[in-house]
Every structure is written in structure tokens, then in C-alpha cells.
Write an enzyme that holds these catalytic residues in place. Structure first.
Site, PDB file in Angstrom:
ATOM      1  N   HIS A 130       0.865  -1.186   0.000  1.00  6.13           N
ATOM      2  CA  HIS A 130       0.000   0.000   0.000  1.00  6.13           C
ATOM      3  C   HIS A 130       0.900   1.234   0.000  1.00  6.13           C
ATOM      4  O   HIS A 130       1.970   1.239   0.618  1.00  6.13           O
ATOM      5  CB  HIS A 130      -0.876   0.001   1.261  1.00  6.13           C
ATOM      6  CG  HIS A 130      -1.385   1.358   1.654  1.00  6.13           C
ATOM      7  ND1 HIS A 130      -0.792   2.124   2.650  1.00  6.13           N
ATOM      8  CD2 HIS A 130      -2.400   2.108   1.169  1.00  6.13           C
ATOM      9  CE1 HIS A 130      -1.449   3.266   2.765  1.00  6.13           C
ATOM     10  NE2 HIS A 130      -2.408   3.294   1.877  1.00  6.13           N
ATOM     11  N   ARG A 134      -0.313  12.569  -0.373  1.00  6.77           N
ATOM     12  CA  ARG A 134      -1.416  13.520  -0.547  1.00  6.77           C
ATOM     13  C   ARG A 134      -1.023  14.922  -0.076  1.00  6.77           C
ATOM     14  O   ARG A 134      -0.140  15.082   0.776  1.00  6.77           O
ATOM     15  CB  ARG A 134      -2.655  13.037   0.216  1.00  6.77           C
ATOM     16  CG  ARG A 134      -2.398  12.857   1.697  1.00  6.77           C
ATOM     17  CD  ARG A 134      -3.506  12.073   2.405  1.00  6.77           C
ATOM     18  NE  ARG A 134      -3.184  11.883   3.822  1.00  6.77           N
ATOM     19  CZ  ARG A 134      -2.436  10.895   4.287  1.00  6.77           C
ATOM     20  NH1 ARG A 134      -1.941   9.996   3.458  1.00  6.77           N
ATOM     21  NH2 ARG A 134      -2.185  10.799   5.583  1.00  6.77           N
ATOM     22  N   GLY A 307     -20.733  12.918  -1.465  1.00  8.06           N
ATOM     23  CA  GLY A 307     -20.283  12.833  -2.851  1.00  8.06           C
ATOM     24  C   GLY A 307     -19.051  11.984  -3.044  1.00  8.06           C
ATOM     25  O   GLY A 307     -18.441  11.999  -4.116  1.00  8.06           O
ATOM     26  N   GLU A 311     -16.542   3.329  -4.789  1.00 10.31           N
ATOM     27  CA  GLU A 311     -15.767   2.285  -5.467  1.00 10.31           C
ATOM     28  C   GLU A 311     -14.265   2.537  -5.349  1.00 10.31           C
ATOM     29  O   GLU A 311     -13.476   1.600  -5.174  1.00 10.31           O
ATOM     30  CB  GLU A 311     -16.166   2.202  -6.946  1.00 10.31           C
ATOM     31  CG  GLU A 311     -17.591   1.710  -7.181  1.00 10.31           C
ATOM     32  CD  GLU A 311     -17.822   0.296  -6.678  1.00 10.31           C
ATOM     33  OE1 GLU A 311     -16.886  -0.521  -6.738  1.00 10.31           O
ATOM     34  OE2 GLU A 311     -18.936   0.010  -6.216  1.00 10.31           O
ATOM     35  N   SER A 312     -13.863   3.803  -5.436  1.00  6.64           N
ATOM     36  CA  SER A 312     -12.443   4.121  -5.319  1.00  6.64           C
ATOM     37  C   SER A 312     -11.959   3.951  -3.882  1.00  6.64           C
ATOM     38  O   SER A 312     -10.843   3.479  -3.640  1.00  6.64           O
ATOM     39  CB  SER A 312     -12.173   5.551  -5.790  1.00  6.64           C
ATOM     40  OG  SER A 312     -12.442   5.680  -7.175  1.00  6.64           O
TER      41      SER A 312
END
Length: 351
Positions: A130, A134, A307, A311-312
Site C-alpha cells: 500500500h 497527498r 459525494g 468504489e475508489s
């Protein structure tokens, strides 16, 4: 040509994560040229922003037909670049983890850009990995002049976060050493305190309290990295402090992903395995799911965000996992499964 410092950080981060995504997907596709390509799924966020999800999955075959044998079983390398308004409850929640945010009582504009990836190989001897890097900023409302020029308002707070960590089902010490050594080599030019501080934070963060064990063998993890004093560092510690220095560190860490992981994958993808080892791999994946859904801050924050692209967010979960009642696997310290569990219960220094 404009100097780098004249280009807004949000634009530089967006350009960097887009290139990093391309590089990582290309390296993984080159590893298994006969496998299906990653599916590129470009999307827009109604509230503002965009993303590109690159997802690997093998199509489900018709009944009676064996699935295609591939190096990867499931994987995703996603980027998102989003903006909008951050309401006071969200600001309050974020202030608990980000000391650089002042106490704000009204909604403010925000911008967030990041890359997030999880790779689940098929072979039980090849580790899951992983990584995520960000950038986040909140600003004042732009003036009319700034709005007309397409510019954001004055910065209120900004920070970088991220890291990379390895989750094997079977422990190969040379793999653990290679992964950590490659990351440490990327960190060291940016301050002697960086790798040991973020390695310790990673061991603490990716821990499953109800199991009393870590998710994997760690790597680095960091958050809220900005010009402000940081709770994980002493004032005299050598570390990146300015926006330029921190961005340079983040790029070095991101660029280290392929050399830290792909050589391990190349070593393990052809290791012979049996049903027993597959069973253990699926049990370990169950632990992966437990951490991500119960404890991971990013997953929880994403699922609560209006919002959000579900899925992501759930891309990190493996395609298959297993839970057994009182499983005996991993309880005997003399077995290979037990030796992994020992390392998960007692974090080690790998370099």
C-alpha cells in the site's frame, strides 16, 4: 519559463501524482505483459474536481473455465484532485489530527490531491503493498479579483501526508530489508530524523488493537507535515520544514515505490505454493480488511464525505478473504505462519 516556486503547489502536486501514477502502472503492466491491462476510469466529482482510477482485475470466466493465471489478483492505482467547501463539523474533526488548522466557525474552501494504491498479488509468497501521498490545503474565500483570475484565496493551512507499507503472508527477511532500505535511502537526504520517526509512526498506525498485531511489517507513515512544529519531531530534529523541502521529500518517497516493491514481486511471483499457503494468505487478507474498515482514518473519512466515490475508496480491499473460527494457523511459533505472527506482534528494525 516560470520558476518552480511561482507555480502553485496544488498544480505541482497534481502534475507529480499524474506522472507517478503512469510510472507505477507501467511498471506493473510490464511485469506481466500477457495479463489484462489496468482499466483506466476517468471520473468527475459533481462538487468539484476529478480523478483517474487505474484498476486491475481478471474478468470472471464462464462456468467450467479456469480463470487466467496472472501475477496480480487485484490492484488499484488511483489519483484524485478535488475541491469544494469544508463545513465546520468536518473542520472540527480534522483539527483533532491536524494541529495546523485554526478554529474556524464557517465553511471554507479546500483543495486535496493525492495518489493512493494497493496491490494484492496472486501468489501467497508475494506481499501486498500500500502507498499513498497527498496534499491538502484550506483557504480563505477568494476576493472578487482572485475569483475573476481563477485564483484561490489566501492560504489558511496546508500539509502533506502519506507513506508506504508492506504486508506479506510469509516473511522473507531479505524482502523486508530491501523494502525498508530503499525507503530509508529515499528519506535520509531529507533529514536524519525522517525515516526512524516515520517508521515508528507506521508501526503504531497500522496496528489492529483487537488482534494485538500489526497489519504488516511497516514502512513509513506521516501526516500533517508542514512548516508548523510537529508533534512527532523535536525542534532540533533534522527534517524538511518548508513547503519546497517537504514537497521534495514527498517526491523522493513516491519515486522510491517502484524500486522498493517491484524487485520483491519479481522474486516471489513464481515461488511454488499450495492450498495450505493460499488458505493462510486469505486469512491474512481478512486481517487487512479488518484494519481498513474498522481503523483506517482515510477510509472512514472517505465514507463519511458527501459525494465520495465509494468504489475508489473500497478499491483497497482484496477480491477474496477468509475468516475462520479459532483458526490454528499462526499459533505455532515454529511454523512459517507463526514466525510471521511473531514479527507482527513485535515490530522489528529492518535496517
Amino acid at each position: 519559463m516560470a520558476a518552480q516556486s511561482d507555480v502553485p503547489m496544488r498544480q505541482r502536486v497534481e502534475e507529480y501524482i499524474s506522472k507517478l501514477q503512469d510510472d507505477i502502472v507501467a511498471a506493473l503492466e510490464n511485469l506481466d505483459p500477457n495479463a489484462p491491462k489496468f482499466k483506466r476510469d476517468s471520473w468527475l466529482r459533481a462538487q468539484g474536481g476529478r480523478g483517474l482510477s487505474c484498476v486491475f482485475a481478471v474478468p470472471v470466466p464462464p462456468p467450467g473455465v479456469a480463470p487466467q493465471e496472472t501475477v496480480l489478483e487485484k490492484g488499484g492505482v488511483n489519483i484524485s484532485v478535488v475541491h469544494g467547501m469544508l463545513p465546520p463539523p468536518a473542520i472540527k474533526q480534522m483539527r483533532a489530527d491536524h494541529s495546523s488548522i485554526p478554529d474556524i466557525q464557517s465553511s471554507v474552501p479546500f483543495f486535496a490531491a493525492g495518489i493512493s494504491l494497493v496491490i494484492h498479488p496472486r501468489n501467497p509468497h508475494a506481499p501486498t503493498v500500500h502507498a499513498n501521498y497527498r496534499y491538502f490545503e484550506i483557504t480563505e474565500q477568494p476576493t472578487e479579483e482572485e475569483q475573476a483570475a481563477g485564483k484561490p484565496g489566501n492560504l489558511i493551512a496546508w500539509w502533506f501526508g502519506g507513506g508506504s507499507d508492506l504486508t506479506p503472508s510469509y516473511l522473507y527477511e531479505e524482502d523486508a530489508q530491501h523494502f525498508h532500505r530503499t525507503i530509508k535511502t529515499a528519506c535520509d537526504p531529507h533529514g536524519a530524523a525522517v525515516y526512524p520517526t516515520f517508521k515508528k509512526w507506521c508501526d503504531e498506525y497500522f496496528f489492529i488493537p483487537h488482534r494485538g498485531e500489526a497489519r504488516g511489517i511497516g514502512g513509513i507513515f506521516f501526516d500533517d507535515l508542514c512548516e508548523e512544529p510537529h508533534k512527532r519531531f523535536n525542534e532540533a530534529d533534522a527534517r524538511p520544514r518548508t513547503a519546497e523541502e517537504i514537497f521534495a521529500f514527498v517526491k523522493a518517497a513516491g519515486d522510491a515505490f517502484v524500486p522498493s516493491y517491484v524487485p520483491i514481486l519479481e522474486r516471489r511471483i513464481r515461488t511454488p505454493s499450495d492450498d495450505h499457503e493460499r488458505r493462510w494468505q486469505l486469512l491474512r487478507r481478512g486481517r487487512y480488511v479488518e484494519f481498513n474498515l474498522v481503523y483506517d482514518r482515510g477510509t472512514k473519512f472517505g465514507l463519511m464525505t458527501p459525494g465520495a466515490r465509494i468504489e475508489s475508496i473500497l478499491m483497497s480491499l482484496p477480491e477474496t478473504a477468509r475468516w475462520e473460527y479459532m483458526s490454528e494457523l499462526g499459533t505455532d511459533p515454529e511454523t512459517r505462519e507463526g514466525k510471521l505472527v511473531e514479527v507482527l506482534k513485535h515490530a522489528r528494525e529492518w535496517v
